[in-house]
Motif scaffolding. Structure first.
Motif, PDB file in Angstrom:
ATOM      1  N   GLY A 170       0.785  -1.225   0.000  1.00  0.00           N
ATOM      2  CA  GLY A 170       0.000   0.000   0.000  1.00  0.00           C
ATOM      3  C   GLY A 170       0.815   1.273   0.000  1.00  0.00           C
ATOM      4  N   SER A 171       2.125   1.170  -0.264  1.00  0.00           N
ATOM      5  CA  SER A 171       3.020   2.329  -0.212  1.00  0.00           C
ATOM      6  C   SER A 171       3.290   2.877  -1.608  1.00  0.00           C
ATOM      7  CB  SER A 171       4.341   1.931   0.447  1.00  0.00           C
ATOM      8  OG  SER A 171       5.096   1.107  -0.437  1.00  0.00           O
ATOM      9  N   GLU A 172       4.150   3.901  -1.660  1.00  0.00           N
ATOM     10  CA  GLU A 172       4.573   4.457  -2.944  1.00  0.00           C
ATOM     11  C   GLU A 172       5.689   3.636  -3.576  1.00  0.00           C
ATOM     12  OE1 GLU A 172       2.685   6.786  -4.324  1.00  0.00           O
ATOM     13  OE2 GLU A 172       1.617   6.349  -2.468  1.00  0.00           O
ATOM     14  N   PHE A 173       6.183   2.644  -2.851  1.00  0.00           N
ATOM     15  CA  PHE A 173       7.137   1.703  -3.427  1.00  0.00           C
ATOM     16  C   PHE A 173       6.365   0.658  -4.230  1.00  0.00           C
ATOM     17  CE2 PHE A 173       9.199   3.460   0.279  1.00  0.00           C
ATOM     18  CZ  PHE A 173      10.519   3.637  -0.124  1.00  0.00           C
ATOM     19  N   SER A 174       6.917   0.250  -5.353  1.00  0.00           N
ATOM     20  CA  SER A 174       6.321  -0.836  -6.127  1.00  0.00           C
ATOM     21  C   SER A 174       7.114  -2.107  -5.886  1.00  0.00           C
ATOM     22  CB  SER A 174       6.328  -0.492  -7.627  1.00  0.00           C
ATOM     23  OG  SER A 174       7.657  -0.514  -8.132  1.00  0.00           O
ATOM     24  N   PHE A 175       6.583  -3.251  -6.339  1.00  0.00           N
ATOM     25  CA  PHE A 175       7.330  -4.503  -6.220  1.00  0.00           C
ATOM     26  C   PHE A 175       8.646  -4.415  -6.996  1.00  0.00           C
ATOM     27  CE2 PHE A 175       3.231  -6.120  -4.833  1.00  0.00           C
ATOM     28  CZ  PHE A 175       3.600  -7.017  -3.847  1.00  0.00           C
ATOM     29  N   GLU A 176       8.641  -3.658  -8.092  1.00  0.00           N
ATOM     30  CA  GLU A 176       9.875  -3.473  -8.858  1.00  0.00           C
ATOM     31  C   GLU A 176      10.933  -2.748  -8.032  1.00  0.00           C
ATOM     32  OE1 GLU A 176      11.308  -1.700 -13.219  1.00  0.00           O
ATOM     33  OE2 GLU A 176       9.232  -1.486 -12.562  1.00  0.00           O
ATOM     34  N   ASP A 177      10.507  -1.815  -7.186  1.00  0.00           N
ATOM     35  CA  ASP A 177      11.445  -1.007  -6.407  1.00  0.00           C
ATOM     36  C   ASP A 177      12.171  -1.806  -5.324  1.00  0.00           C
ATOM     37  OD1 ASP A 177      10.547   1.178  -7.881  1.00  0.00           O
ATOM     38  OD2 ASP A 177       9.086   1.777  -6.345  1.00  0.00           O
ATOM     39  N   ILE A 178      11.551  -2.863  -4.830  1.00  0.00           N
ATOM     40  CA  ILE A 178      12.156  -3.576  -3.700  1.00  0.00           C
ATOM     41  C   ILE A 178      13.073  -4.720  -4.133  1.00  0.00           C
ATOM     42  CG2 ILE A 178      10.234  -2.986  -2.176  1.00  0.00           C
ATOM     43  CD1 ILE A 178       9.404  -5.973  -2.420  1.00  0.00           C
ATOM     44  N   VAL A 179      13.135  -5.005  -5.431  1.00  0.00           N
ATOM     45  CA  VAL A 179      14.092  -6.004  -5.918  1.00  0.00           C
ATOM     46  C   VAL A 179      15.479  -5.363  -5.908  1.00  0.00           C
ATOM     47  CG1 VAL A 179      14.787  -7.393  -7.907  1.00  0.00           C
ATOM     48  CG2 VAL A 179      12.369  -7.152  -7.331  1.00  0.00           C
ATOM     49  N   ARG A 180      16.467  -6.083  -5.468  1.00  0.00           N
ATOM     50  CA  ARG A 180      17.818  -5.512  -5.352  1.00  0.00           C
ATOM     51  C   ARG A 180      18.362  -5.079  -6.705  1.00  0.00           C
ATOM     52  NH1 ARG A 180      22.127  -4.815  -1.985  1.00  0.00           N
ATOM     53  NH2 ARG A 180      24.188  -5.159  -2.885  1.00  0.00           N
ATOM     54  N   TRP A 181      18.979  -3.911  -6.732  1.00  0.00           N
ATOM     55  CA  TRP A 181      19.582  -3.366  -7.949  1.00  0.00           C
ATOM     56  C   TRP A 181      20.732  -4.242  -8.419  1.00  0.00           C
ATOM     57  CZ3 TRP A 181      24.627  -1.281  -8.472  1.00  0.00           C
ATOM     58  CH2 TRP A 181      24.857  -0.600  -9.691  1.00  0.00           C
ATOM     59  N   GLU A 182      20.770  -4.502  -9.732  1.00  0.00           N
ATOM     60  CA  GLU A 182      21.834  -5.300 -10.332  1.00  0.00           C
ATOM     61  C   GLU A 182      22.470  -4.488 -11.459  1.00  0.00           C
ATOM     62  OE1 GLU A 182      22.710  -8.284  -9.321  1.00  0.00           O
ATOM     63  OE2 GLU A 182      21.018  -8.955  -8.108  1.00  0.00           O
ATOM     64  N   LEU A 183      23.791  -4.442 -11.508  1.00  0.00           N
ATOM     65  CA  LEU A 183      24.517  -3.630 -12.481  1.00  0.00           C
ATOM     66  C   LEU A 183      24.114  -3.937 -13.912  1.00  0.00           C
ATOM     67  CD1 LEU A 183      26.860  -1.609 -13.077  1.00  0.00           C
ATOM     68  CD2 LEU A 183      28.385  -3.609 -13.155  1.00  0.00           C
ATOM     69  N   GLU A 184      24.012  -5.227 -14.259  1.00  0.00           N
ATOM     70  CA  GLU A 184      23.796  -5.608 -15.644  1.00  0.00           C
ATOM     71  C   GLU A 184      22.339  -5.467 -16.107  1.00  0.00           C
ATOM     72  OE1 GLU A 184      26.208  -6.047 -17.610  1.00  0.00           O
ATOM     73  OE2 GLU A 184      27.778  -6.096 -16.093  1.00  0.00           O
ATOM     74  N   LYS A 185      21.459  -5.042 -15.219  1.00  0.00           N
ATOM     75  CA  LYS A 185      20.053  -4.886 -15.605  1.00  0.00           C
ATOM     76  C   LYS A 185      19.794  -3.565 -16.330  1.00  0.00           C
ATOM     77  CE  LYS A 185      16.826  -6.186 -12.751  1.00  0.00           C
ATOM     78  NZ  LYS A 185      16.016  -7.204 -12.092  1.00  0.00           N
ATOM     79  N   TYR A 186      20.837  -2.698 -16.403  1.00  0.00           N
ATOM     80  CA  TYR A 186      20.642  -1.364 -16.958  1.00  0.00           C
ATOM     81  C   TYR A 186      21.760  -0.993 -17.928  1.00  0.00           C
ATOM     82  CZ  TYR A 186      17.535  -0.901 -12.923  1.00  0.00           C
ATOM     83  OH  TYR A 186      16.543  -1.105 -11.988  1.00  0.00           O
ATOM     84  N   ASP A 187      21.419  -0.090 -18.860  1.00  0.00           N
ATOM     85  CA  ASP A 187      22.423   0.685 -19.577  1.00  0.00           C
ATOM     86  C   ASP A 187      22.555   2.009 -18.835  1.00  0.00           C
ATOM     87  OD1 ASP A 187      22.965  -1.147 -21.655  1.00  0.00           O
ATOM     88  OD2 ASP A 187      21.168  -0.508 -22.732  1.00  0.00           O
ATOM     89  N   TYR A 188      23.691   2.702 -19.050  1.00  0.00           N
ATOM     90  CA  TYR A 188      23.966   3.890 -18.249  1.00  0.00           C
ATOM     91  C   TYR A 188      24.363   5.072 -19.123  1.00  0.00           C
ATOM     92  CZ  TYR A 188      23.915   0.454 -14.559  1.00  0.00           C
ATOM     93  OH  TYR A 188      23.515  -0.556 -13.716  1.00  0.00           O
ATOM     94  N   GLN A 189      23.970   6.254 -18.686  1.00  0.00           N
ATOM     95  CA  GLN A 189      24.373   7.491 -19.346  1.00  0.00           C
ATOM     96  C   GLN A 189      24.823   8.486 -18.280  1.00  0.00           C
ATOM     97  OE1 GLN A 189      20.913   8.739 -21.533  1.00  0.00           O
ATOM     98  NE2 GLN A 189      21.181   7.210 -23.139  1.00  0.00           N
TER      99      GLN A 189
END
Length: 263
Positions: free
Chosen positions: A131-150
């Motif tokens: 019920g918060s402003e966090f989504s299920f996506e937000d609480i999964v641990r960040w992984e370096l290879e899941k993103y491209d970067y700028q």
């Protein structure tokens, strides 16, 4: 006056040179952005496992307490189980997350009142977490290879070193974000804030981190605040009692045993 063929060639060469310069600048920015993200990732590596207590409040009223249990996995995505203790009607609720890299994350929830485990679809990650402003996506641990970067910019943020701002562009399917723009305190290699942009490019949420302290060799915040700029709703988490190396194992994150976390 007619345009000569020589002038056309000169103009074309100028445009090509400008395009190549722009491409080179973008590539350099991407390399710098990834380098900064890699530094952040390396500063948090080899933690083994981490357990922390959290108290979530929504708009300064509704309160939930939970324990977050994270297991490091190399290679591959980390595991995370969030177990709620309060309020009474939420006690025993468990969110189990298997972070993947480019494949959709695997997520399950355990509903203690029904004694039932439900697997979330890849598209369910956009839903509100408790019920918060966090989504299920937000609480999964960040992984370096899941993103491209700028690389975005260097800013003075009042820290011993200037902060660096980078854009994290999701590479995985079904993200609800077009990008996450993160301002990083380079003195401790941790974020000061993250701005979330929806798929239309609108900045609609901001996550802020406060009161960092060092636990062992890792820097961790005492408070995080997520603000929804569309609804003006605010969710805050107070963090306490960080522990590392508690003995968690892969077997603890078996989805078929998720109800054990509720005990």
């Amino acid at each position: 006056m007619p345009v000569s063929f020589r002038n056309i060639l000169a103009a074309s060469a100028c445009l090509l040179s400008l395009s190549l310069s722009l491409d080179a600048a973008l590539a350099q920015g991407d390399a710098r952005g990834r380098q900064i993200a890699s530094q952040v990732s390396q500063s948090d590596a080899e933690y083994g496992d981490e357990v922390v207590e959290g108290v979530l409040t929504i708009n300064g009223g509704s309160r939930r307490s939970f324990t977050m249990n994270t297991l490091e996995r190399e290679p591959g995505g980390d595991r995370r189980a969030v177990v709620f203790h309060e309020p009474r009607d939420l006690a025993g609720f468990v969110s189990l997350n298997h972070s993947e890299i480019l494949r959709p994350d695997q997520q399950w929830i355990y509903l203690p009142q029904l004694n039932r485990t439900r697997r979330l679809s890849a598209r369910d990650k956009t839903g509100s977490f408790a019920g918060s402003e966090f989504s299920f996506e937000d609480i999964v641990r960040w992984e370096l290879e899941k993103y491209d970067y700028q690389y975005v910019e260097t800013v003075n943020c009042g820290a011993p070193k200037p902060c660096e701002t980078i854009a994290n562009i999701p590479r995985y399917e079904y993200s609800s974000y077009s990008k996450l723009v993160e301002t990083i305190d380079m003195a401790i290699l941790q974020p000061r804030n993250i701005k979330y942009f929806d798929l239309s490019g609108r900045h609609f949420k901001t996550l802020e981190f406060f009161d960092y302290r060092k636990v062992g060799r890792y820097w961790r915040p005492a408070r995080t605040v997520m603000t929804n700029h569309v609804t003006n709703d605010v969710s805050q988490i107070l963090w306490s009692n960080y522990r590392f190396g508690t003995g968690l194992s892969e077997a603890d994150y078996n989805a078929e045993r998720i109800e054990r976390w509720a005990r």
